[in-house]
Design a protein around this motif. Structure first.
Motif, PDB file in Angstrom:
ATOM      1  N   ALA A  31       0.729  -1.175   0.000  1.00 46.25           N
ATOM      2  CA  ALA A  31       0.053   0.046   0.051  1.00 46.25           C
ATOM      3  C   ALA A  31       0.828   1.113   0.118  1.00 46.25           C
ATOM      4  O   ALA A  31       0.359   2.482  -0.350  1.00 46.25           O
ATOM      5  N   ASN A  32       2.110   1.352   0.484  1.00 47.55           N
ATOM      6  CA  ASN A  32       2.943   2.462   0.729  1.00 47.55           C
ATOM      7  C   ASN A  32       3.640   2.441  -0.430  1.00 47.55           C
ATOM      8  O   ASN A  32       4.885   3.271  -0.531  1.00 47.55           O
ATOM      9  N   VAL A  33       3.801   1.560  -1.269  1.00 41.63           N
ATOM     10  CA  VAL A  33       4.566   1.938  -2.641  1.00 41.63           C
ATOM     11  C   VAL A  33       3.721   1.979  -3.756  1.00 41.63           C
ATOM     12  O   VAL A  33       3.060   1.001  -4.152  1.00 41.63           O
ATOM     13  N   THR A  34       3.609   3.218  -4.381  1.00 40.00           N
ATOM     14  CA  THR A  34       2.827   3.469  -5.475  1.00 40.00           C
ATOM     15  C   THR A  34       2.671   2.374  -6.574  1.00 40.00           C
ATOM     16  O   THR A  34       1.489   2.034  -7.029  1.00 40.00           O
ATOM     17  N   SER A  35       3.753   2.288  -7.049  1.00 36.16           N
ATOM     18  CA  SER A  35       3.853   1.165  -8.341  1.00 36.16           C
ATOM     19  C   SER A  35       3.213  -0.119  -7.845  1.00 36.16           C
ATOM     20  O   SER A  35       2.620  -0.916  -8.700  1.00 36.16           O
ATOM     21  N   ARG A  36       3.095  -0.578  -6.766  1.00 35.34           N
ATOM     22  CA  ARG A  36       2.488  -1.719  -6.122  1.00 35.34           C
ATOM     23  C   ARG A  36       1.075  -1.443  -5.888  1.00 35.34           C
ATOM     24  O   ARG A  36       0.302  -2.278  -6.232  1.00 35.34           O
ATOM     25  N   ALA A  37       0.758  -0.497  -5.114  1.00 37.28           N
ATOM     26  CA  ALA A  37      -0.754  -0.320  -4.807  1.00 37.28           C
ATOM     27  C   ALA A  37      -1.543  -0.160  -6.125  1.00 37.28           C
ATOM     28  O   ALA A  37      -2.446  -0.712  -6.212  1.00 37.28           O
ATOM     29  N   LEU A  38      -1.101   0.469  -7.143  1.00 33.00           N
ATOM     30  CA  LEU A  38      -1.757   0.564  -8.215  1.00 33.00           C
ATOM     31  C   LEU A  38      -2.142  -0.544  -9.233  1.00 33.00           C
ATOM     32  O   LEU A  38      -2.772  -0.674 -10.116  1.00 33.00           O
ATOM     33  N   ALA A  65      -3.253   7.164   1.082  1.00 30.53           N
ATOM     34  CA  ALA A  65      -4.509   7.079   0.331  1.00 30.53           C
ATOM     35  C   ALA A  65      -3.735   7.414  -0.969  1.00 30.53           C
ATOM     36  O   ALA A  65      -2.887   7.998  -1.403  1.00 30.53           O
ATOM     37  N   TYR A  66      -4.979   6.931  -2.098  1.00 28.66           N
ATOM     38  CA  TYR A  66      -4.387   7.244  -3.469  1.00 28.66           C
ATOM     39  C   TYR A  66      -5.675   8.036  -4.080  1.00 28.66           C
ATOM     40  O   TYR A  66      -6.619   8.004  -4.055  1.00 28.66           O
ATOM     41  N   VAL A  67      -5.309   9.118  -5.019  1.00 28.86           N
ATOM     42  CA  VAL A  67      -6.247   9.353  -5.785  1.00 28.86           C
ATOM     43  C   VAL A  67      -5.720   9.918  -7.213  1.00 28.86           C
ATOM     44  O   VAL A  67      -4.682  10.214  -7.147  1.00 28.86           O
ATOM     45  N   ASN A  68      -6.334   9.380  -8.294  1.00 22.84           N
ATOM     46  CA  ASN A  68      -5.805   9.721  -9.649  1.00 22.84           C
ATOM     47  C   ASN A  68      -4.388   9.032  -9.817  1.00 22.84           C
ATOM     48  O   ASN A  68      -3.515   9.659 -10.388  1.00 22.84           O
ATOM     49  N   GLY A  69      -3.948   7.980  -9.015  1.00 22.80           N
ATOM     50  CA  GLY A  69      -2.656   7.476  -9.262  1.00 22.80           C
ATOM     51  C   GLY A  69      -1.630   8.237  -8.528  1.00 22.80           C
ATOM     52  O   GLY A  69      -0.601   7.730  -8.465  1.00 22.80           O
ATOM     53  N   THR A  70      -2.077   9.040  -7.649  1.00 28.74           N
ATOM     54  CA  THR A  70      -1.103   9.822  -6.728  1.00 28.74           C
ATOM     55  C   THR A  70      -1.231   9.345  -5.289  1.00 28.74           C
ATOM     56  O   THR A  70      -2.236   9.197  -4.834  1.00 28.74           O
ATOM     57  N   GLN A  71      -0.062   8.875  -4.615  1.00 28.79           N
ATOM     58  CA  GLN A  71      -0.217   8.772  -3.223  1.00 28.79           C
ATOM     59  C   GLN A  71      -0.483  10.033  -2.200  1.00 28.79           C
ATOM     60  O   GLN A  71       0.444  11.035  -2.584  1.00 28.79           O
ATOM     61  N   VAL A  72      -1.277   9.988  -1.176  1.00 23.82           N
ATOM     62  CA  VAL A  72      -1.388  11.097  -0.462  1.00 23.82           C
ATOM     63  C   VAL A  72      -1.273  10.596   1.011  1.00 23.82           C
ATOM     64  O   VAL A  72      -1.770   9.356   1.382  1.00 23.82           O
ATOM     65  N   ILE A  73      -0.334  10.978   1.646  1.00 25.14           N
ATOM     66  CA  ILE A  73       0.009  10.410   3.028  1.00 25.14           C
ATOM     67  C   ILE A  73      -0.285  11.604   4.144  1.00 25.14           C
ATOM     68  O   ILE A  73       0.275  12.421   3.785  1.00 25.14           O
ATOM     69  N   SER A  74      -0.791  11.215   5.156  1.00 22.98           N
ATOM     70  CA  SER A  74      -1.135  12.116   6.379  1.00 22.98           C
ATOM     71  C   SER A  74      -0.856  11.495   7.790  1.00 22.98           C
ATOM     72  O   SER A  74      -0.975  10.279   7.723  1.00 22.98           O
TER      73      SER A  74
END
Length: 467
Positions: free
Chosen positions: A195-202, A409-418
């Motif tokens: 989940a914390n690796v964009t290329s994997r999460a997508l 979190a992800y939106v439009n293929g971009t990771q958002v972390i808070s």
């Protein structure tokens, strides 16, 4: 009498009342498995990008399809499963590893259920490897397809704390809304190393993506497929599941883009519905990669969800995670794959008293039988310190240290972390509304979700939310 190996003194045997089949009539969510549909909510996100095919010793593609909460005899009574059993091998001593649902999904991709004995929110730390690490180390493509997941890599809905599930219009009745997708049935997204690796999460994609990838002949080599809560039988019946299989799986068995001459399809269940019996589940190995002379036969070898890991590891000569996949009692490789790879199983089969009890406990580890994979940069001291031995923390009444949302979190293929929310956990419910480029977003009350992360997700998606 079967032998049970327990950790801790508490063994939960009572079945919860969460499963309740409801009277619904099946309706195809799309025109065909190859068709996209507004009922799946999420848009098609282009075809998946896969490296060159890596040949295996027994098969080149492995597809798991999981159905929910069904006793062996109930599944065996289904006309659809009876028909499918003639097109593959029936594993009649295949066992889930625990109860309830979520720990089994974790075990199937991570080799353990990491102390979880419930369906609560968990995130397994980045330090913990999964089957993804083993596959990528050999450049083997992988993907997961989740029916009614609203967007690729979906982790939460929005700042009103809908939570990690997704509620949308009820496409069966066209009245009201229904929660078709739940995170607890999406094992890989629970691991931060995915989940914390964009290329994997997508690479965790929705069924509109599946239709697109199928038409483009881009289905990866390793796949985990989860139907929605009605099509997997969680909220319905085995007959409803049979209708879905007739609609979805039967035609795909004749589609070479799905079922190549070197494809093995594992159709299985997460667990039994009844908790007071041993956790034997009806499981079929299908696909053209299963030797034709085995079609219509029964294999009585003792298998578990960990066997799906050890079978894949043996087929492609992977390392091991060093957990259930390395447990000599639990990790028998599917016999036809063991024969092709030279793997020697443990000889447990049929109604052997050596088959352990699989309810709320974890079977004691046996000697490891292959090299253990360690990803570059992994802190092995942390791995040992996190959970030094298999244990069911829930059964012991202890808190699980991995139950706080890390804010991914992800939106439009971009990771958002808070930063994670201090709100704690609670069950999720509520209605869904709003839309973004990658699919609809819901609103309501959720479980342990990060307010800031979901707020950022809502803003990025252009969703206006009013308290």
């Amino acid at each position: 009498m079967r032998t049970a190996f327990l950790f801790g003194s508490t063994l939960a045997l009572s079945v919860p009342s969460a499963f309740a089949a409801i009277a619904q009539s099946f309706a195809p969510p799309a025109a065909s498995p190859e068709s996209s549909s507004a009922n799946y909510t999420g848009q098609t996100n282009g075809t998946i990008s896969n490296p060159a095919l890596v040949a295996g010793k027994a098969f080149d593609r492995f597809i798991q399809i999981w159905i929910e909460n069904t006793d062996y005899d109930t599944a065996a009574s289904s006309a659809a499963f009876q028909t499918l059993s003639k097109q593959g091998v029936l594993f009649n001593q295949f066992y889930a590893v625990t109860h309830p649902s979520e720990p089994n999904y974790l075990a199937a991709v991570g080799g353990d259920f990491f102390g979880a004995g419930d369906d609560n929110f968990y995130h397994i730390p980045q330090n913990v490897s999964t089957i993804v690490d083993l596959l990528e180390a050999k450049n083997i493509s992988w993907g997961s397809y989740q029916e009614n997941m609203p967007s690729d890599g979906f982790t939460c809905a929005d700042l009103l704390l809908k939570g990690f599930n997704f509620t949308q219009k009820n496409y069966l009745t066209n009245q009201g809304e229904y929660t078709y997708y739940v995170r607890k049935h999406n094992g890989l997204i629970v691991f931060d190393s995915v989940a914390n690796v964009t290329s994997r999460a997508l690479r965790i994609r929705n069924f509109n993506d599946f239709a697109n990838d199928l038409k483009a002949n881009d289905i990866p080599q390793w796949n985990f497929i989860t139907p929605n809560l009605v099509n997997d039988g969680h909220d319905t019946t085995i007959d409803f599941v049979g209708d879905w299989l007739n609609y979805w799986l039967f035609p795909l068995l004749n589609d070479p883009n799905f079922n190549t001459n070197r494809t093995v399809i594992l159709l299985t269940f997460d667990e039994t519905e009844t908790y007071t019996i041993n956790n034997r589940i009806y499981t079929l190995a299908l696909g053209n990669g299963v030797p034709r002379d085995l079609w219509g036969t029964t294999d009585p070898t003792f298998y578990t969800h960990y066997s799906a890991l050890s079978t894949v590891e043996a087929n492609w000569g992977l390392g091991a995670l060093g957990r259930g996949d390395s447990n000599a009692t639990l990790n028998n490789v599917f016999a036809f794959v063991a024969n092709a790879t030279g793997w020697k199983n443990n000889g447990i089969s049929g109604d052997s008293p050596d088959i352990p009890l699989h309810r709320a406990e974890h079977v004691r580890l046996q000697p490891r039988r292959r090299p253990i994979f360690v990803a570059p940069g992994v802190d092995t001291n942390l791995t040992a310190a996190a959970l030094p031995a298999p244990v069911n923390l829930t059964a012991q009444g202890k808190p699980n240290p991995w139950g706080v949302d890390p804010g991914i979190a992800y939106v439009n293929g971009t990771q958002v972390i808070s930063p994670p929310s201090p709100t704690g956990s609670g069950s999720g419910s509520g209605s869904g509304s709003g839309s973004g480029k990658n699919g609809a977003l819901g609103v309501g009350v959720g479980q342990g979700v990060s307010v800031a992360a979901c707020f950022a997700l809502g803003i990025a998606a252009g969703v206006l939310v009013v308290f």
